[in-house]
Design a protein around this motif. Structure first.
Motif, PDB file in Angstrom:
ATOM      1  N   ILE A  97       0.830  -1.216   0.000  1.00 23.58           N
ATOM      2  CA  ILE A  97       0.000   0.000   0.000  1.00 23.58           C
ATOM      3  C   ILE A  97       0.859   1.259   0.000  1.00 23.58           C
ATOM      4  O   ILE A  97       0.443   2.300  -0.521  1.00 23.58           O
ATOM      5  CB  ILE A  97      -0.957  -0.012   1.215  1.00 23.58           C
ATOM      6  CG1 ILE A  97      -1.802  -1.297   1.195  1.00 23.58           C
ATOM      7  CG2 ILE A  97      -1.868   1.205   1.186  1.00 23.58           C
ATOM      8  CD1 ILE A  97      -2.603  -1.514  -0.078  1.00 23.58           C
ATOM      9  N   PRO A 115      -7.877   4.054  -3.094  1.00 31.65           N
ATOM     10  CA  PRO A 115      -8.633   2.803  -3.238  1.00 31.65           C
ATOM     11  C   PRO A 115      -8.972   2.482  -4.692  1.00 31.65           C
ATOM     12  O   PRO A 115      -8.887   1.311  -5.096  1.00 31.65           O
ATOM     13  CB  PRO A 115      -9.894   3.054  -2.407  1.00 31.65           C
ATOM     14  CG  PRO A 115      -9.456   4.049  -1.377  1.00 31.65           C
ATOM     15  CD  PRO A 115      -8.504   4.949  -2.086  1.00 31.65           C
ATOM     16  N   ASN A 116      -9.335   3.508  -5.470  1.00 29.31           N
ATOM     17  CA  ASN A 116      -9.626   3.285  -6.888  1.00 29.31           C
ATOM     18  C   ASN A 116      -8.365   2.874  -7.643  1.00 29.31           C
ATOM     19  O   ASN A 116      -8.420   2.029  -8.555  1.00 29.31           O
ATOM     20  CB  ASN A 116     -10.209   4.550  -7.524  1.00 29.31           C
ATOM     21  CG  ASN A 116     -11.612   4.853  -7.027  1.00 29.31           C
ATOM     22  OD1 ASN A 116     -12.302   3.970  -6.512  1.00 29.31           O
ATOM     23  ND2 ASN A 116     -12.057   6.094  -7.184  1.00 29.31           N
ATOM     24  N   ILE A 118      -5.885   1.170  -6.469  1.00 23.99           N
ATOM     25  CA  ILE A 118      -5.621  -0.238  -6.152  1.00 23.99           C
ATOM     26  C   ILE A 118      -6.540  -1.151  -6.968  1.00 23.99           C
ATOM     27  O   ILE A 118      -6.087  -2.118  -7.594  1.00 23.99           O
ATOM     28  CB  ILE A 118      -5.818  -0.495  -4.645  1.00 23.99           C
ATOM     29  CG1 ILE A 118      -4.826   0.336  -3.821  1.00 23.99           C
ATOM     30  CG2 ILE A 118      -5.663  -1.980  -4.332  1.00 23.99           C
ATOM     31  CD1 ILE A 118      -5.087   0.307  -2.320  1.00 23.99           C
ATOM     32  N   ALA A 119      -7.826  -0.829  -6.958  1.00 21.97           N
ATOM     33  CA  ALA A 119      -8.803  -1.657  -7.676  1.00 21.97           C
ATOM     34  C   ALA A 119      -8.502  -1.688  -9.163  1.00 21.97           C
ATOM     35  O   ALA A 119      -8.561  -2.746  -9.807  1.00 21.97           O
ATOM     36  CB  ALA A 119     -10.211  -1.119  -7.423  1.00 21.97           C
ATOM     37  N   TRP A 160      -0.567  -2.494   5.186  1.00 20.44           N
ATOM     38  CA  TRP A 160      -1.984  -2.242   4.924  1.00 20.44           C
ATOM     39  C   TRP A 160      -2.446  -0.913   5.522  1.00 20.44           C
ATOM     40  O   TRP A 160      -3.345  -0.259   4.986  1.00 20.44           O
ATOM     41  CB  TRP A 160      -2.835  -3.383   5.497  1.00 20.44           C
ATOM     42  CG  TRP A 160      -3.095  -3.251   6.971  1.00 20.44           C
ATOM     43  CD1 TRP A 160      -2.362  -3.787   7.979  1.00 20.44           C
ATOM     44  CD2 TRP A 160      -4.146  -2.510   7.603  1.00 20.44           C
ATOM     45  NE1 TRP A 160      -2.879  -3.440   9.200  1.00 20.44           N
ATOM     46  CE2 TRP A 160      -3.980  -2.648   8.998  1.00 20.44           C
ATOM     47  CE3 TRP A 160      -5.203  -1.740   7.131  1.00 20.44           C
ATOM     48  CZ2 TRP A 160      -4.827  -2.051   9.918  1.00 20.44           C
ATOM     49  CZ3 TRP A 160      -6.058  -1.145   8.057  1.00 20.44           C
ATOM     50  CH2 TRP A 160      -5.866  -1.302   9.428  1.00 20.44           C
ATOM     51  N   GLN A 174     -10.197   7.404   4.922  1.00 18.36           N
ATOM     52  CA  GLN A 174     -10.156   6.167   5.683  1.00 18.36           C
ATOM     53  C   GLN A 174     -11.418   5.332   5.461  1.00 18.36           C
ATOM     54  O   GLN A 174     -11.350   4.105   5.306  1.00 18.36           O
ATOM     55  CB  GLN A 174      -9.973   6.480   7.172  1.00 18.36           C
ATOM     56  CG  GLN A 174      -8.643   7.148   7.475  1.00 18.36           C
ATOM     57  CD  GLN A 174      -8.400   7.315   8.961  1.00 18.36           C
ATOM     58  OE1 GLN A 174      -9.106   6.755   9.789  1.00 18.36           O
ATOM     59  NE2 GLN A 174      -7.385   8.090   9.315  1.00 18.36           N
ATOM     60  N   LYS A 176     -13.414   5.319   2.829  1.00 18.73           N
ATOM     61  CA  LYS A 176     -13.442   4.737   1.485  1.00 18.73           C
ATOM     62  C   LYS A 176     -12.497   3.544   1.393  1.00 18.73           C
ATOM     63  O   LYS A 176     -12.835   2.512   0.790  1.00 18.73           O
ATOM     64  CB  LYS A 176     -13.055   5.801   0.457  1.00 18.73           C
ATOM     65  CG  LYS A 176     -13.157   5.310  -0.988  1.00 18.73           C
ATOM     66  CD  LYS A 176     -12.912   6.439  -1.983  1.00 18.73           C
ATOM     67  CE  LYS A 176     -13.048   5.931  -3.415  1.00 18.73           C
ATOM     68  NZ  LYS A 176     -12.832   7.016  -4.410  1.00 18.73           N
ATOM     69  N   TYR A 177     -11.332   3.681   1.975  1.00 16.57           N
ATOM     70  CA  TYR A 177     -10.356   2.599   1.945  1.00 16.57           C
ATOM     71  C   TYR A 177     -10.864   1.374   2.700  1.00 16.57           C
ATOM     72  O   TYR A 177     -10.769   0.232   2.218  1.00 16.57           O
ATOM     73  CB  TYR A 177      -9.042   3.093   2.540  1.00 16.57           C
ATOM     74  CG  TYR A 177      -7.954   2.051   2.648  1.00 16.57           C
ATOM     75  CD1 TYR A 177      -7.543   1.311   1.542  1.00 16.57           C
ATOM     76  CD2 TYR A 177      -7.318   1.821   3.873  1.00 16.57           C
ATOM     77  CE1 TYR A 177      -6.529   0.368   1.653  1.00 16.57           C
ATOM     78  CE2 TYR A 177      -6.301   0.883   3.990  1.00 16.57           C
ATOM     79  CZ  TYR A 177      -5.916   0.155   2.880  1.00 16.57           C
ATOM     80  OH  TYR A 177      -4.914  -0.779   2.984  1.00 16.57           O
ATOM     81  N   ASN A 179     -13.940   0.582   3.352  1.00 15.77           N
ATOM     82  CA  ASN A 179     -15.051  -0.011   2.597  1.00 15.77           C
ATOM     83  C   ASN A 179     -14.533  -0.876   1.456  1.00 15.77           C
ATOM     84  O   ASN A 179     -15.121  -1.912   1.114  1.00 15.77           O
ATOM     85  CB  ASN A 179     -15.969   1.080   2.056  1.00 15.77           C
ATOM     86  CG  ASN A 179     -16.908   1.628   3.117  1.00 15.77           C
ATOM     87  OD1 ASN A 179     -17.198   0.963   4.107  1.00 15.77           O
ATOM     88  ND2 ASN A 179     -17.387   2.848   2.924  1.00 15.77           N
ATOM     89  N   PHE A 180     -13.436  -0.427   0.850  1.00 11.54           N
ATOM     90  CA  PHE A 180     -12.810  -1.223  -0.213  1.00 11.54           C
ATOM     91  C   PHE A 180     -12.342  -2.568   0.343  1.00 11.54           C
ATOM     92  O   PHE A 180     -12.590  -3.627  -0.250  1.00 11.54           O
ATOM     93  CB  PHE A 180     -11.640  -0.435  -0.802  1.00 11.54           C
ATOM     94  CG  PHE A 180     -10.783  -1.229  -1.746  1.00 11.54           C
ATOM     95  CD1 PHE A 180     -11.239  -1.581  -3.007  1.00 11.54           C
ATOM     96  CD2 PHE A 180      -9.513  -1.641  -1.367  1.00 11.54           C
ATOM     97  CE1 PHE A 180     -10.442  -2.324  -3.878  1.00 11.54           C
ATOM     98  CE2 PHE A 180      -8.709  -2.375  -2.219  1.00 11.54           C
ATOM     99  CZ  PHE A 180      -9.183  -2.719  -3.484  1.00 11.54           C
ATOM    100  N   LEU A 181     -11.684  -2.555   1.492  1.00 12.72           N
ATOM    101  CA  LEU A 181     -11.231  -3.799   2.112  1.00 12.72           C
ATOM    102  C   LEU A 181     -12.401  -4.659   2.568  1.00 12.72           C
ATOM    103  O   LEU A 181     -12.332  -5.896   2.512  1.00 12.72           O
ATOM    104  CB  LEU A 181     -10.317  -3.488   3.306  1.00 12.72           C
ATOM    105  CG  LEU A 181      -8.992  -2.796   2.989  1.00 12.72           C
ATOM    106  CD1 LEU A 181      -8.220  -2.507   4.277  1.00 12.72           C
ATOM    107  CD2 LEU A 181      -8.142  -3.654   2.050  1.00 12.72           C
TER     108      LEU A 181
END
Length: 536
Positions: A97, A115-116, A118-119, A160, A174, A176-177, A179-181
């Motif tokens: 990360i 987060p976007n 990473i996805a 992480w 935080q 959003k991140y 929620n991604f996890l």
């Protein structure tokens, strides 16, 4: 092979090209979790303790896009029952990360985009390998692949909490991140079908306030209680001994410089980064790299948060301090007491924790050097600077043989807030003396013998190689005499710590008369011949 999706085994191959300490036993612990309710593992440990090495090893072992038999057949993991059952049998998602955070910062992008990023990166590599999955969302594509191939994913996520730390109080980032996890690790329609296991590392444990509930299903192994992962936190003492033997280096010096943590079931654990650099450079010294997280601690110390300055001074002087680690909220911002700051220092590798007696201490010379920088820094608190100035003057007066000045300085230290409340025994005197000579840490190595039934033993200050100062031996007495203290030094023919030292020695005998409530001091100088000098 990709960067994030099935990265292969090249990273681990490169590690094996240099001197490698076999830590493949870690794989067994993860194998035991695969496909179980305990398949989500979160490890927290300081920087420079081999987190990235472990991640590369796990990638090489689980990644189905490569053949890693040759890398592991001669390792410890090969002797276990499940070795072949899991070797190269899974799709791997490997993420560091810190790389995404760094990229966003370099490109001047909002951290909210991470987060976007990473996805998108994982989705891009996944669909490049399997074009038939194009057009689907990342989670749908991963579910579809598992249904078609029968191969589940192993997630390996390094640092992480890097985005959590970098975003600090930015709740939107935080949230959003996390929620991604949550979409990966707390999703009833995804996690059971897709995730065979997850190995996630960071510096701090998961927050206790529930704000990180997206990853609350992970079983944690923090540095305060690593459980079965303790021996994989760093190098064990036996491993360091073998390295020293192989390189012709002193194990005693390695222990003094790099002994980091101590766990009841495995003993001492050493900082692997610094140990290996010392072996390669054939030189013991500080290879510590200061971090922004550690830099911010100077702010809290200078605020003297609940007497934190006093505690840090006691630690530098060699004391062990009781700490309550339970209230720490596992972040860099929420400090309710000085114990919270000290607990953070444990997680950062600045202090070592003894669970049995609930105390911390500075673990080694490498870390002690960082505390010294804080102690004598230009931004240090005025009270602290006064203590250091007084201590330097005391050291000068001791070497110069100014006995009355030494008595006056010790009594001044006794009257400060740094002294113990109850000045009623030898240990209280010892405590004050260690504070009084705290400035000696710059040019001396301090060697202490534990108090015995016959009284308080010597405190010996050996000059560092770069110092032109004489050695200093301080003998303490309670309700006896300073003359008796000097006599005891001579009768002992000096402590064993001076056996390798040949040079001038200043002997200071210090006594406290509890009835008269006064100190006395006698100082003598002598020239000590080392054992080697005597032989020649």
């Amino acid at each position: 092979m990709g960067i994030y999706f099935n990265p292969g085994n090249k990273g681990f191959q490169e590690i094996l090209q240099s001197e490698y300490i076999d830590k493949s036993g870690l794989i067994t612990l993860i194998n035991n979790t695969v496909g179980t309710m305990a398949k989500l593992t979160c490890i927290s440990r300081p920087r420079r303790f081999g987190k990235s090495y472990a991640a590369k090893m796990l990638c090489a072992y689980y990644d189905c896009s490569c053949d890693s038999h040759a890398l592991f057949d001669d390792k410890e993991i090969a002797q276990t029952e499940g070795y072949l059952a899991h070797l190269n049998q899974y799709q791997v998602i490997n993420l560091d990360i810190t790389g995404f955070v760094s990229e966003a910062t370099t490109m001047d992008m909002p951290l909210l985009n991470v987060p976007n990023m990473i996805a998108d990166a994982v989705h891009r590599e996944l669909t490049e390998s399997y074009p038939e999955l194009a057009g689907k969302s990342l989670t749908d594509a991963m579910i579809g692949y598992v249904e078609q191939s029968g191969k589940e994913f192993v997630f390996i996520i390094d640092e992480w909490d890097a985005l959590i730390r970098e975003a600090k109080g930015d709740a939107a980032v935080q949230k959003k991140y996390l929620n991604f996890l949550r979409g990966w690790f707390k999703n009833s329609s995804f996690t059971p079908k897709v995730v065979a296991a997850a190995y996630m590392t960071g510096i701090l444990p998961i927050k206790k306030d529930g704000s990180q509930s997206a990853i609350s299903d992970f079983i944690e192994y923090p540095i305060l209680d690593p459980n079965g992962f303790a021996e994989f936190t760093g190098f064990t003492e036996d491993e360091v001994k073998k390295l020293c033997e192989g390189h012709g280096m002193s194990f005693e010096d390695a222990k003094k410089w790099y002994d980091g943590y101590e766990f009841s079931d495995v003993g001492a654990i050493y900082n692997p980064y610094s140990v290996m650099l010392a072996m390669r450079k054939r030189k013991f010294g500080s290879y510590w790299q200061r971090t922004s997280a550690a830099e911010s601690l100077l702010t809290y110390i200078n605020m003297d948060f609940e007497g934190l300055q006093e505690i840090v001074s006691r630690l530098i002087s060699g004391e062990e301090i009781e700490v309550d680690t339970e209230s720490f909220e596992n972040d860099f911002e929420t400090f309710k007491s000085r114990d919270d700051v000290l607990t953070l220092l444990i997680h950062l590798g600045y202090l070592t924790w003894h669970e049995e007696d609930g105390t911390v201490r500075i673990p080694n010379e490498e870390v002690r050097g960082e505390f010294r920088k804080i102690l004598k820094g230009t931004n240090a608190n005025r009270k602290w600077m006064e203590l250091i100035s007084r201590s330097r003057k005391l050291l000068e007066d001791t070497i110069a043989g100014k006995e009355e000045a030494v008595i006056k300085a010790i009594e001044e230290i006794r009257d400060t807030q740094y002294a113990p409340t109850f000045y009623n025994n030898e240990q209280a005197l010892r405590y004050v003396i260690k504070f009084a000579y705290i400035a000696a840490v710059d040019q001396y190595l301090k060697v202490e013998e534990l108090p015995s039934g016959k009284g308080v033993a010597d405190v010996v200050y050996l000059p560092k190689r770069s110092s032109m100062l004489p050695a200093l031996v301080v003998e303490l007495k309670w309700n006896k005499s300073s003359e008796g203290a000097i006599r005891q030094i001579k009768e002992k023919n000096y402590p064993a710590a001076l056996e390798e030292y040949g040079g001038e020695v200043v002997m200071a005998g210090i006594n406290y008369d509890a009835k008269k409530k006064i100190h006395s001091c006698l100082i003598e100088r002598s020239h000590f011949r080392s054992a080697k000098q005597i032989q020649t």
